[in-house]
Design an enzyme around this catalytic site. Structure first.
Site, PDB file in Angstrom:
ATOM      1  N   HIS A  32       0.899  -1.231   0.269  1.00 51.26           N
ATOM      2  CA  HIS A  32       0.100   0.145   0.062  1.00 51.26           C
ATOM      3  C   HIS A  32       0.961   1.079   0.062  1.00 51.26           C
ATOM      4  O   HIS A  32       1.689   1.114   0.745  1.00 51.26           O
ATOM      5  CB  HIS A  32      -0.930  -0.101   1.394  1.00 51.26           C
ATOM      6  CG  HIS A  32      -2.098   0.882   1.025  1.00 51.26           C
ATOM      7  ND1 HIS A  32      -2.080   2.131   0.949  1.00 51.26           N
ATOM      8  CD2 HIS A  32      -3.397   0.363   1.113  1.00 51.26           C
ATOM      9  CE1 HIS A  32      -3.109   2.695   0.865  1.00 51.26           C
ATOM     10  NE2 HIS A  32      -4.109   1.747   1.034  1.00 51.26           N
ATOM     11  N   TYR A  48      -3.307   5.400  -5.634  1.00 55.40           N
ATOM     12  CA  TYR A  48      -3.427   4.370  -5.072  1.00 55.40           C
ATOM     13  C   TYR A  48      -3.707   2.933  -6.021  1.00 55.40           C
ATOM     14  O   TYR A  48      -2.964   1.962  -5.892  1.00 55.40           O
ATOM     15  CB  TYR A  48      -4.618   4.181  -3.964  1.00 55.40           C
ATOM     16  CG  TYR A  48      -4.535   4.656  -2.815  1.00 55.40           C
ATOM     17  CD1 TYR A  48      -3.574   5.673  -2.352  1.00 55.40           C
ATOM     18  CD2 TYR A  48      -5.560   4.452  -1.860  1.00 55.40           C
ATOM     19  CE1 TYR A  48      -3.114   5.928  -0.958  1.00 55.40           C
ATOM     20  CE2 TYR A  48      -5.288   5.188  -0.735  1.00 55.40           C
ATOM     21  CZ  TYR A  48      -4.274   5.910  -0.326  1.00 55.40           C
ATOM     22  OH  TYR A  48      -4.046   6.564   1.121  1.00 55.40           O
ATOM     23  N   HIS A  77      -7.446  -2.743  -2.851  1.00 60.04           N
ATOM     24  CA  HIS A  77      -8.307  -2.104  -3.685  1.00 60.04           C
ATOM     25  C   HIS A  77      -8.818  -3.090  -4.956  1.00 60.04           C
ATOM     26  O   HIS A  77      -8.743  -2.612  -5.856  1.00 60.04           O
ATOM     27  CB  HIS A  77      -7.719  -0.894  -4.277  1.00 60.04           C
ATOM     28  CG  HIS A  77      -7.386   0.165  -3.128  1.00 60.04           C
ATOM     29  ND1 HIS A  77      -5.717   0.348  -3.004  1.00 60.04           N
ATOM     30  CD2 HIS A  77      -7.833   0.678  -1.955  1.00 60.04           C
ATOM     31  CE1 HIS A  77      -5.463   1.071  -1.983  1.00 60.04           C
ATOM     32  NE2 HIS A  77      -6.536   0.874  -1.149  1.00 60.04           N
ATOM     33  N   GLU A 138     -13.584  -0.707   3.875  1.00 55.18           N
ATOM     34  CA  GLU A 138     -12.733   0.393   4.546  1.00 55.18           C
ATOM     35  C   GLU A 138     -13.579   1.218   5.380  1.00 55.18           C
ATOM     36  O   GLU A 138     -13.115   1.692   6.670  1.00 55.18           O
ATOM     37  CB  GLU A 138     -12.278   1.404   3.512  1.00 55.18           C
ATOM     38  CG  GLU A 138     -11.236   0.680   2.639  1.00 55.18           C
ATOM     39  CD  GLU A 138     -10.600   1.532   1.578  1.00 55.18           C
ATOM     40  OE1 GLU A 138      -9.421   1.748   1.581  1.00 55.18           O
ATOM     41  OE2 GLU A 138     -11.234   1.907   0.796  1.00 55.18           O
ATOM     42  N   ARG A 144     -16.497   8.059   1.180  1.00 53.58           N
ATOM     43  CA  ARG A 144     -17.118   8.383   2.212  1.00 53.58           C
ATOM     44  C   ARG A 144     -18.721   8.348   2.172  1.00 53.58           C
ATOM     45  O   ARG A 144     -19.259   8.470   3.130  1.00 53.58           O
ATOM     46  CB  ARG A 144     -16.578   9.151   3.278  1.00 53.58           C
ATOM     47  CG  ARG A 144     -14.991   8.854   3.724  1.00 53.58           C
ATOM     48  CD  ARG A 144     -14.690  10.016   4.634  1.00 53.58           C
ATOM     49  NE  ARG A 144     -13.111   9.602   4.770  1.00 53.58           N
ATOM     50  CZ  ARG A 144     -12.251  10.413   5.209  1.00 53.58           C
ATOM     51  NH1 ARG A 144     -12.420  11.809   4.883  1.00 53.58           N
ATOM     52  NH2 ARG A 144     -11.043   9.840   5.182  1.00 53.58           N
TER      53      ARG A 144
END
Length: 196
Positions: A32, A48, A77, A138, A144
Site C-alpha cells: 500500500h 493508489y 483495492h 474500509e 465516504r
C-alpha cells in the site's frame, strides 16, 4: 518512497532483508502506498490504484517468488487494474517467457474486496480465483459518501459479497474467513496458544 516513485521495484534485492524476516516469521505484507506527492495523481482515485497495478506488474517481471516461495503479498483495492486487464497481464507474462500467472504469482499474491460497486466485486471474483480474495471494508475509506443509486455507503463492501449471484456460501466463507486465516496463518497459531 513517500509518494515519489523513486524506490527500487519490489523484486529488487534491496528489499530482500525484509522478505527474509517476513518468511521467517510467516508474515504477509499489504502493498500500500502513502499519499501522492504529485498533483497530477489524485491520491485515492489514481495514485493508489496505479500503485496496486504497478506492484502486480513488478511481480510479473521478476522472479521474487522463486527466491521466496512462501512470501505473501496482499494487494488492496481489488488489485487496481489487475482483474480488469487480466488478459493483458497474462499476455505480457507470456511475452516475457514467465510461467502462467496461476503458477507465477497466485500462490503468493492476494487481493482485497475494497471495490465499491457490485459489478466490480463480481468481476474480481470472476477473474481472480476465490482462494486469492480476502474480505476488506474500509468504512470511512477512500469514498465516504452514499451511493444515490442504492442509498448505501459506497465502501460497505460486505453488502456486495452478500448480494453476489456468482459466489456460493462456501466461497463467501472463504473470502470472509478461510482465506484470511490461511494468509495470516499466525492468527490461528496465536489463538491455539491462548487456548481459543
Amino acid at each position: 518512497s513517500g509518494g515519489h516513485w523513486t524506490s527500487p521495484p519490489l523484486t529488487d534485492r534491496h528489499w530482500y532483508p525484509i522478505y527474509e524476516k517476513m518468511v521467517e516469521y510467516d508474515l504477509p505484507a499489504m502493498i500500500h502506498v502513502s499519499t501522492s506527492c504529485n498533483a497530477c495523481f489524485h491520491t485515492t482515485g489514481a495514485h493508489y490504484l496505479n500503485a496496486d497495478t504497478t506492484a502486480f506488474m513488478q511481480c510479473i517481471q521478476g522472479d521474487l517468488f522463486k527466491d521466496f516461495p512462501t512470501l505473501k503479498f496482499l494487494i488492496p483495492h481489488g488489485g487496481g487494474a489487475v482483474p480488469y486487464h487480466w488478459g493483458r497481464f497474462r499476455g505480457l507474462a507470456q511475452e516475457m517467457k514467465k510461467p502462467l500467472l496461476e503458477d507465477h504469482l497466485l500462490n503468493n499474491i492476494f487481493f482485497d474486496t475494497c471495490v465499491y460497486h457490485q459489478p466490480g466485486i463480481d468481476l474480481l471474483n470472476t477473474v481472480i480465483p476465490v482462494k486469492n480474495v480476502l474480505f476488506a471494508s474500509e468504512m470511512i475509506g477512500a469514498v465516504r459518501g452514499i451511493d444515490p443509486t442504492t442509498g448505501n455507503y459506497y465502501d460497505d463492501t460486505k453488502r456486495y459479497i452478500e448480494a453476489s449471484k456468482i459466489l456460493s456460501g462456501d466461497d463467501k466463507h472463504q473470502i470472509y474467513e478461510g482465506n484470511v486465516r490461511r494468509v495470516f496463518s499466525r492468527l490461528d497459531s496465536r489463538l491455539k496458544a491462548k487456548g481459543l
